[in-house]
Design a protein around this motif. Structure first.
Motif, PDB file in Angstrom:
ATOM      1  N   ALA A  13       0.858  -1.196   0.000  1.00 24.58           N
ATOM      2  CA  ALA A  13       0.000   0.000   0.000  1.00 24.58           C
ATOM      3  C   ALA A  13       0.889   1.239   0.000  1.00 24.58           C
ATOM      4  O   ALA A  13       1.949   1.252   0.620  1.00 24.58           O
ATOM      5  CB  ALA A  13      -0.898   0.003   1.237  1.00 24.58           C
ATOM      6  N   SER A  14       0.436   2.277  -0.693  1.00 19.91           N
ATOM      7  CA  SER A  14       1.271   3.486  -0.768  1.00 19.91           C
ATOM      8  C   SER A  14       0.848   4.517   0.257  1.00 19.91           C
ATOM      9  O   SER A  14       1.445   5.590   0.344  1.00 19.91           O
ATOM     10  CB  SER A  14       1.200   4.077  -2.165  1.00 19.91           C
ATOM     11  N   GLY A  15      -0.176   4.201   1.034  1.00 22.40           N
ATOM     12  CA  GLY A  15      -0.593   5.140   2.061  1.00 22.40           C
ATOM     13  C   GLY A  15      -1.583   4.483   3.002  1.00 22.40           C
ATOM     14  O   GLY A  15      -2.172   3.445   2.692  1.00 22.40           O
ATOM     15  N   ILE A  16      -1.725   5.099   4.180  1.00 21.94           N
ATOM     16  CA  ILE A  16      -2.671   4.614   5.186  1.00 21.94           C
ATOM     17  C   ILE A  16      -3.636   5.757   5.490  1.00 21.94           C
ATOM     18  O   ILE A  16      -3.209   6.897   5.703  1.00 21.94           O
ATOM     19  CB  ILE A  16      -1.936   4.192   6.478  1.00 21.94           C
ATOM     20  N   VAL A  17      -4.924   5.423   5.501  1.00 21.84           N
ATOM     21  CA  VAL A  17      -5.944   6.438   5.781  1.00 21.84           C
ATOM     22  C   VAL A  17      -6.636   6.079   7.089  1.00 21.84           C
ATOM     23  O   VAL A  17      -6.974   4.912   7.323  1.00 21.84           O
ATOM     24  CB  VAL A  17      -7.007   6.475   4.658  1.00 21.84           C
ATOM     25  N   ASN A  20      -2.704   9.687   5.659  1.00 19.62           N
ATOM     26  CA  ASN A  20      -3.767  10.580   5.201  1.00 19.62           C
ATOM     27  C   ASN A  20      -4.828  10.621   6.300  1.00 19.62           C
ATOM     28  O   ASN A  20      -5.477   9.613   6.570  1.00 19.62           O
ATOM     29  CB  ASN A  20      -4.328  10.017   3.887  1.00 19.62           C
ATOM     30  N   LEU A  21      -4.954  11.768   6.945  1.00 13.39           N
ATOM     31  CA  LEU A  21      -5.922  11.905   8.032  1.00 13.39           C
ATOM     32  C   LEU A  21      -7.236  12.438   7.478  1.00 13.39           C
ATOM     33  O   LEU A  21      -7.313  13.574   6.998  1.00 13.39           O
ATOM     34  CB  LEU A  21      -5.376  12.857   9.111  1.00 13.39           C
ATOM     35  N   GLU A  22      -8.245  11.582   7.544  1.00 13.45           N
ATOM     36  CA  GLU A  22      -9.578  11.989   7.111  1.00 13.45           C
ATOM     37  C   GLU A  22     -10.262  12.648   8.298  1.00 13.45           C
ATOM     38  O   GLU A  22     -10.178  12.137   9.416  1.00 13.45           O
ATOM     39  CB  GLU A  22     -10.311  10.707   6.710  1.00 13.45           C
ATOM     40  N   MET A  23     -10.945  13.750   8.080  1.00 15.04           N
ATOM     41  CA  MET A  23     -11.515  14.463   9.242  1.00 15.04           C
ATOM     42  C   MET A  23     -12.573  15.476   8.839  1.00 15.04           C
ATOM     43  O   MET A  23     -12.590  15.967   7.713  1.00 15.04           O
ATOM     44  CB  MET A  23     -10.387  15.188   9.997  1.00 15.04           C
ATOM     45  N   GLY A  24     -13.441  15.768   9.777  1.00 13.72           N
ATOM     46  CA  GLY A  24     -14.360  16.889   9.614  1.00 13.72           C
ATOM     47  C   GLY A  24     -13.615  18.165   9.960  1.00 13.72           C
ATOM     48  O   GLY A  24     -12.673  18.144  10.751  1.00 13.72           O
ATOM     49  N   ALA A  79      -4.743  17.986  13.912  1.00 16.25           N
ATOM     50  CA  ALA A  79      -4.021  17.779  12.644  1.00 16.25           C
ATOM     51  C   ALA A  79      -2.788  18.675  12.582  1.00 16.25           C
ATOM     52  O   ALA A  79      -1.701  18.230  12.191  1.00 16.25           O
ATOM     53  CB  ALA A  79      -4.948  18.056  11.466  1.00 16.25           C
ATOM     54  N   VAL A  80      -2.953  19.927  12.976  1.00 18.06           N
ATOM     55  CA  VAL A  80      -1.831  20.867  12.906  1.00 18.06           C
ATOM     56  C   VAL A  80      -0.677  20.377  13.800  1.00 18.06           C
ATOM     57  O   VAL A  80       0.492  20.463  13.429  1.00 18.06           O
ATOM     58  CB  VAL A  80      -2.299  22.292  13.298  1.00 18.06           C
ATOM     59  N   GLY A  81      -1.030  19.810  14.972  1.00 23.06           N
ATOM     60  CA  GLY A  81       0.004  19.304  15.877  1.00 23.06           C
ATOM     61  C   GLY A  81       0.635  18.023  15.362  1.00 23.06           C
ATOM     62  O   GLY A  81       1.839  17.820  15.475  1.00 23.06           O
ATOM     63  N   LEU A  82      -0.173  17.188  14.747  1.00 22.49           N
ATOM     64  CA  LEU A  82       0.292  15.861  14.328  1.00 22.49           C
ATOM     65  C   LEU A  82       1.094  15.887  13.026  1.00 22.49           C
ATOM     66  O   LEU A  82       1.998  15.107  12.816  1.00 22.49           O
ATOM     67  CB  LEU A  82      -0.936  14.948  14.130  1.00 22.49           C
ATOM     68  N   VAL A  88      -4.315  15.761   4.583  1.00 18.39           N
ATOM     69  CA  VAL A  88      -5.602  15.691   5.261  1.00 18.39           C
ATOM     70  C   VAL A  88      -6.683  15.582   4.193  1.00 18.39           C
ATOM     71  O   VAL A  88      -6.586  16.215   3.147  1.00 18.39           O
ATOM     72  CB  VAL A  88      -5.803  16.971   6.117  1.00 18.39           C
ATOM     73  N   THR A  89      -7.683  14.737   4.443  1.00 16.22           N
ATOM     74  CA  THR A  89      -8.848  14.722   3.551  1.00 16.22           C
ATOM     75  C   THR A  89     -10.048  15.223   4.348  1.00 16.22           C
ATOM     76  O   THR A  89     -10.427  14.606   5.356  1.00 16.22           O
ATOM     77  CB  THR A  89      -9.127  13.297   3.022  1.00 16.22           C
TER      78      THR A  89
END
Ligand code: PXP
Length: 389
Positions: free
Chosen positions: A188-192, A219-223, A232-235, A240-241
């Motif tokens: 896999a080329s990425g983890i979501v 790839n962080l999926e989020m509202g 997200a900004v800290g991590l 981001v999606t």
């Protein structure tokens, strides 16, 4: 190695030197200079200002400077062409003003610098400016065509369901972090992962460990809520999606209404961009939404394939597929990177993966469902084979 690349630029924007080098090598090939040599130097505005002052007596930065080693327009293949210096500060500024991704702007500046090295000069005369612009456009089109032909569709795996199973028992297994490692080892080329406000599956602890252990792309999926944006900004995930999130839904139900909340989403993209995080917007395959995503500075769109996957009967499926294909083309043409996902399985993913414009598929449920019977490693490998073929 025909292209030497070096950066003295401040690392404000994420720029892949390797990708830029490969683009330069492709451009050399397209110009009939596969064996020629070229140096590229990335600098910030202060460095560019010094060079512009020294060599052109202009006491201000500029976007690109070329220093040819050869004279004239009939330059043979296999020579040292010269140096191209690009200011990444000015390139970033121009990318924002033109609403194009930085990568696209850098490619254009590279083309401009290279055409100078090949003996063209738009400052020589109006006629020469027209010829040079035509050469640049041709190269741009050829590069676009080349990138589409050679890009292999990638597969990112969503491991939320592993966490769902863990949370059902409230204990510490199965672990989505371990699952992510197995997916990566399988190719896999990425983890979501989707960090939901209600934390129904992925937990903050998972995110921290995934950030530390993932070797491909997280790839962080989020509202787009203040709490999750701050996380997200800290991590600093690799991307981001943004998705619409409703508490009652079983899974993400539809695409974002980007055109209806341009100002708010542009601000979120700006905030995440400042932290160096590129943003993807999960959108339905609708022209209005794709245009809005490009207009507010998204780097990616992820096209919602749910209606295509849920369509019953060949005709309805073809109709929905056509919408996905058109949306992907539109997005690619606007300079967006294009991903797709939701509902894709071993029967329907190959057709989407085969679309030229699609860079990556994001798949969760069907791979995890198969993994129960054949193991995660094999389930990922089988999907990867479908996506690549
Ligand atoms: N892309 C997005 C934006 C999603 O919300 C999801 C579901 O979490 C997926 C892709 C993966 O969908 P599926 O689990 O149906 O493969």
């Amino acid at each position: 190695m025909p292209v030497h690349i070096r950066s003295e630029a401040p690392g404000r924007d994420p720029i892949s030197l390797d990708r830029l080098r490969r683009t330069a090598e492709t451009l050399l090939g397209l110009c009939g200079h596969r064996a020629s040599e070229l140096s590229i130097l990335l600098v910030g505005d202060p460095g560019m200002r010094q060079l512009n002052h020294h060599y052109r007596h202009k006491d201000k930065p500029t976007n690109v400077l070329s220093f040819p080693m050869q004279e004239g327009e009939a330059i043979a293949n296999g020579v040292l062409l010269g140096d191209i210096v690009i200011s990444t500060d000015t390139a970033s500024l121009e990318a924002r003003e033109l609403h194009v991704p930085l990568r696209q702007r850098l490619n254009w500046l590279l083309i401009h610098g290279l055409v100078h090295l090949l003996g063209h000069d738009h400052e020589r005369s109006e006629a020469e400016a027209v010829i040079m612009a035509a050469r640049e456009q041709t190269l741009q089109d050829q590069l676009h065509h080349h990138e589409r032909k050679h890009a292999m569709t990638q597969l990112a795996i969503n491991v939320d369901h592993v966490a769902t199973l863990r949370q059902a028992r409230g204990i510490n297994e199965p672990d989505p972090v371990l699952a992510a490692g197995i997916c990566e080892l399988a190719g896999a080329s990425g983890i979501v992962v989707h960090l939901r406000e209600d934390r129904r599956h992925i937990q903050d602890r998972d995110l921290r460990l995934l950030r530390e252990t993932i070797k491909t792309r997280l790839n962080l999926e989020m509202g787009a809520t203040p709490e999750i944006i701050a996380i997200a900004v800290g991590l600093k995930p690799d991307m981001v999606t943004l998705v619409p999130e409703k508490r009652q839904e079983l899974t993400t139900e539809g695409g974002l209404n980007v055109s209806g909340q341009k100002k708010r989403l542009a601000e979120v993209i700006r905030q995440l961009g400042q932290a160096g995080i590129p943003v993807s917007l999960f959108v339905d395959p609708e022209p209005r939404q794709i245009a809005a995503a490009a207009a507010i500075g998204a780097t990616f769109v992820e096209i919602h394939t749910g209606r295509y996957c849920d369509a019953i009967g060949e005709q309805r499926q073809d109709e929905e597929f056509e919408l996905v294909a058109q949306a992907a083309e539109q997005a690619f043409g606007l300079g967006l990177k294009v991903n797709a996902g939701h509902g894709l399985n071993y029967q329907n993913a190959g057709r989407v993966a085969a679309l030229d414009a699609i860079g990556e598929l994001s798949i969760g449920h069907s791979v995890m469902a198969r993994a129960i019977f054949v193991g995660l490693d094999q389930a990922v490998r089988e999907m990867l084979a479908l996506v690549r073929s």
